[in-house]
Design an enzyme around this catalytic site. Sequence first.
Site, PDB file in Angstrom:
ATOM      1  N   ARG A  99      67.279  32.984  19.500  1.00  0.00           N
ATOM      2  CA  ARG A  99      66.581  33.861  20.437  1.00  0.00           C
ATOM      3  C   ARG A  99      65.131  33.437  20.625  1.00  0.00           C
ATOM      4  NH1 ARG A  99      68.006  39.783  18.292  1.00  0.00           N
ATOM      5  NH2 ARG A  99      65.863  40.089  19.027  1.00  0.00           N
TER       6      ARG A  99
ATOM      7  N   LYS B 269      71.596  44.858  11.010  1.00  0.00           N
ATOM      8  CA  LYS B 269      72.357  45.796  11.844  1.00  0.00           C
ATOM      9  C   LYS B 269      73.466  45.073  12.614  1.00  0.00           C
ATOM     10  CE  LYS B 269      68.686  47.010  14.191  1.00  0.00           C
ATOM     11  NZ  LYS B 269      67.725  46.078  13.559  1.00  0.00           N
TER      12      LYS B 269
ATOM     13  N   ARG C 156      65.603  53.964  19.383  1.00  0.00           N
ATOM     14  CA  ARG C 156      64.482  53.249  18.781  1.00  0.00           C
ATOM     15  C   ARG C 156      63.189  54.037  18.888  1.00  0.00           C
ATOM     16  NH1 ARG C 156      66.285  47.679  18.952  1.00  0.00           N
ATOM     17  NH2 ARG C 156      64.755  46.212  18.194  1.00  0.00           N
TER      18      ARG C 156
ATOM     19  N   ARG D 296      67.587  32.950  11.868  1.00  0.00           N
ATOM     20  CA  ARG D 296      68.784  33.495  12.530  1.00  0.00           C
ATOM     21  C   ARG D 296      69.258  32.600  13.680  1.00  0.00           C
ATOM     22  NH1 ARG D 296      68.698  39.613  14.552  1.00  0.00           N
ATOM     23  NH2 ARG D 296      66.754  39.021  15.585  1.00  0.00           N
TER      24      ARG D 296
ATOM     25  N   ARG E 120      57.138  42.934  16.431  1.00  0.00           N
ATOM     26  CA  ARG E 120      58.350  43.761  16.432  1.00  0.00           C
ATOM     27  C   ARG E 120      58.385  44.676  15.212  1.00  0.00           C
ATOM     28  NH1 ARG E 120      62.308  38.976  17.051  1.00  0.00           N
ATOM     29  NH2 ARG E 120      63.939  40.471  16.581  1.00  0.00           N
TER      30      ARG E 120
HETATM   31  P1  ADP Z   1      69.337  42.857  12.976  1.00  0.00           P
HETATM   32  O1  ADP Z   1      70.499  43.003  13.936  1.00  0.00           O
HETATM   33  O2  ADP Z   1      69.107  44.084  12.145  1.00  0.00           O
HETATM   34  O3  ADP Z   1      68.078  42.404  13.660  1.00  0.00           O
HETATM   35  P2  ADP Z   1      70.886  40.604  11.898  1.00  0.00           P
HETATM   36  O4  ADP Z   1      72.173  41.231  11.537  1.00  0.00           O
HETATM   37  O5  ADP Z   1      70.849  39.755  13.120  1.00  0.00           O
HETATM   38  O6  ADP Z   1      69.722  41.716  11.939  1.00  0.00           O
HETATM   39  O7  ADP Z   1      70.395  39.742  10.634  1.00  0.00           O
HETATM   40  C1  ADP Z   1      69.230  38.913  10.702  1.00  0.00           C
HETATM   41  C2  ADP Z   1      69.500  37.585  10.004  1.00  0.00           C
HETATM   42  O8  ADP Z   1      69.604  37.796   8.586  1.00  0.00           O
HETATM   43  C3  ADP Z   1      70.790  36.901  10.426  1.00  0.00           C
HETATM   44  O9  ADP Z   1      70.571  35.501  10.471  1.00  0.00           O
HETATM   45  C4  ADP Z   1      71.789  37.269   9.321  1.00  0.00           C
HETATM   46  O10 ADP Z   1      72.740  36.214   9.098  1.00  0.00           O
HETATM   47  C5  ADP Z   1      70.892  37.440   8.094  1.00  0.00           C
HETATM   48  N1  ADP Z   1      71.311  38.556   7.227  1.00  0.00           N
HETATM   49  C6  ADP Z   1      71.865  39.743   7.605  1.00  0.00           C
HETATM   50  N2  ADP Z   1      72.092  40.528   6.527  1.00  0.00           N
HETATM   51  C7  ADP Z   1      71.645  39.831   5.451  1.00  0.00           C
HETATM   52  C8  ADP Z   1      71.611  40.102   4.031  1.00  0.00           C
HETATM   53  N3  ADP Z   1      72.060  41.275   3.534  1.00  0.00           N
HETATM   54  N4  ADP Z   1      71.083  39.152   3.231  1.00  0.00           N
HETATM   55  C9  ADP Z   1      70.625  37.972   3.735  1.00  0.00           C
HETATM   56  N5  ADP Z   1      70.633  37.660   5.046  1.00  0.00           N
HETATM   57  C10 ADP Z   1      71.136  38.566   5.901  1.00  0.00           C
HETATM   58  P1  ADP Z   2      66.180  43.198  16.561  1.00  0.00           P
HETATM   59  O1  ADP Z   2      67.175  44.143  15.992  1.00  0.00           O
HETATM   60  O2  ADP Z   2      66.286  41.820  16.012  1.00  0.00           O
HETATM   61  O3  ADP Z   2      64.789  43.727  16.557  1.00  0.00           O
HETATM   62  P2  ADP Z   2      67.214  43.672  19.266  1.00  0.00           P
HETATM   63  O4  ADP Z   2      68.156  42.644  19.734  1.00  0.00           O
HETATM   64  O5  ADP Z   2      67.737  44.987  18.868  1.00  0.00           O
HETATM   65  O6  ADP Z   2      66.358  43.001  18.123  1.00  0.00           O
HETATM   66  O7  ADP Z   2      66.118  43.914  20.375  1.00  0.00           O
HETATM   67  C1  ADP Z   2      65.388  42.871  21.001  1.00  0.00           C
HETATM   68  C2  ADP Z   2      64.307  43.448  21.911  1.00  0.00           C
HETATM   69  O8  ADP Z   2      64.922  44.221  22.953  1.00  0.00           O
HETATM   70  C3  ADP Z   2      63.349  44.408  21.219  1.00  0.00           C
HETATM   71  O9  ADP Z   2      62.272  43.722  20.599  1.00  0.00           O
HETATM   72  C4  ADP Z   2      62.888  45.280  22.407  1.00  0.00           C
HETATM   73  O10 ADP Z   2      61.925  44.608  23.205  1.00  0.00           O
HETATM   74  C5  ADP Z   2      64.151  45.392  23.241  1.00  0.00           C
HETATM   75  N1  ADP Z   2      64.974  46.574  22.872  1.00  0.00           N
HETATM   76  C6  ADP Z   2      66.213  46.569  22.304  1.00  0.00           C
HETATM   77  N2  ADP Z   2      66.678  47.829  22.129  1.00  0.00           N
HETATM   78  C7  ADP Z   2      65.691  48.652  22.580  1.00  0.00           C
HETATM   79  C8  ADP Z   2      65.562  50.069  22.659  1.00  0.00           C
HETATM   80  N3  ADP Z   2      66.522  50.907  22.215  1.00  0.00           N
HETATM   81  N4  ADP Z   2      64.396  50.573  23.191  1.00  0.00           N
HETATM   82  C9  ADP Z   2      63.421  49.757  23.639  1.00  0.00           C
HETATM   83  N5  ADP Z   2      63.475  48.420  23.585  1.00  0.00           N
HETATM   84  C10 ADP Z   2      64.605  47.863  23.072  1.00  0.00           C
END
Ligand code: ADP
Ligand code: ADP
Length: 214
Positions: free
Chosen positions: A161, A13, A88, A127, A172
């Site tokens: 992170r 995302k 979420r 990541r 998660r």
């Molecule tokens: P999210 O915001 O949904 O948690 P991220 O965009 O941070 O996910 O992506 C998680 C990790 O995976 C990052 O290190 C990113 O570089 C990698 N990543 C994202 N999209 C892809 C993909 N399509 N294939 C392989 N790795 C990916």
């Molecule tokens: P990722 O996409 O890698 O799961 P985020 O950066 O979106 O991680 O979120 C990190 C943490 O922040 C989540 O595990 C949760 O604890 C909190 N969080 C983020 N967005 C929300 C939301 N919309 N509602 C509740 N908790 C949230």
Amino acid sequence: MKLVLLGPPGAGKGTQAKRLQDKYGLVQLSTGDMLRAEVASGSDLGKEAKSVMESGGLVSDELVIGIISDRVDQDDCKGGFILDGFPRTVPQAEALDTMLDDKDMNLDNVVELKVNDDAMVERICGRFTCADCGKGYHDKFEKPAKEGVCDKCGGTEFSRRADDNEETVRSRLESYHKQTAPISNYYAAKGMLKGVDGMADIDDVTGQLTAILG
Ligand code: ADP
Ligand code: ADP
Ligand code: ZN
């Protein structure tokens, strides 16, 4: 354009939101980034969120709804935004609808990045992010062209992170399936849900998204 990106932790995302923000002139609104900023600043809100985030649970609906509602009112959001990590829960999705209605706005697209959970642990654990400009990377899937130097800004400091470890990722993913996955049905019932194959490589996923968004 107002867009929601759905998908579990690691789905891509943030990666895709950053690309779409550049391409379409939108603002990426990541509740995770906003909450991490609150935690880093030591605000009351950050204190409330910190332990929940460390355990991999979700912070309260009221807290994130308040943050998003304030953020959407700021000037830079006038040209449109991408919600990344919000809503979420179903109550958050309902609150978003009410909030946008009250502000005379509406959602244009809801797109789910469809992925296999099994691959998400590796994505999350590899990541890292440029400490200067926030560009995201991965140890295996998206390395800087020159090791140790950010492609975008030339920075040499990177961060990982605290919650990107195998144990927290599992909780998660569990929170995702219990509390977040039902949102897909919420938007599908409104005829708004589109899906892309999030297991494809990063450029390919961007291509699928731009095909939907036009
Ligand atoms: P999210 O915001 O949904 O948690 P991220 O965009 O941070 O996910 O992506 C998680 C990790 O995976 C990052 O290190 C990113 O570089 C990698 N990543 C994202 N999209 C892809 C993909 N399509 N294939 C392989 N790795 C990916
Ligand atoms: P990722 O996409 O890698 O799961 P985020 O950066 O979106 O991680 O979120 C990190 C943490 O922040 C989540 O595990 C949760 O604890 C909190 N969080 C983020 N967005 C929300 C939301 N919309 N509602 C509740 N908790 C949230
Ligand atoms: Zn950088």
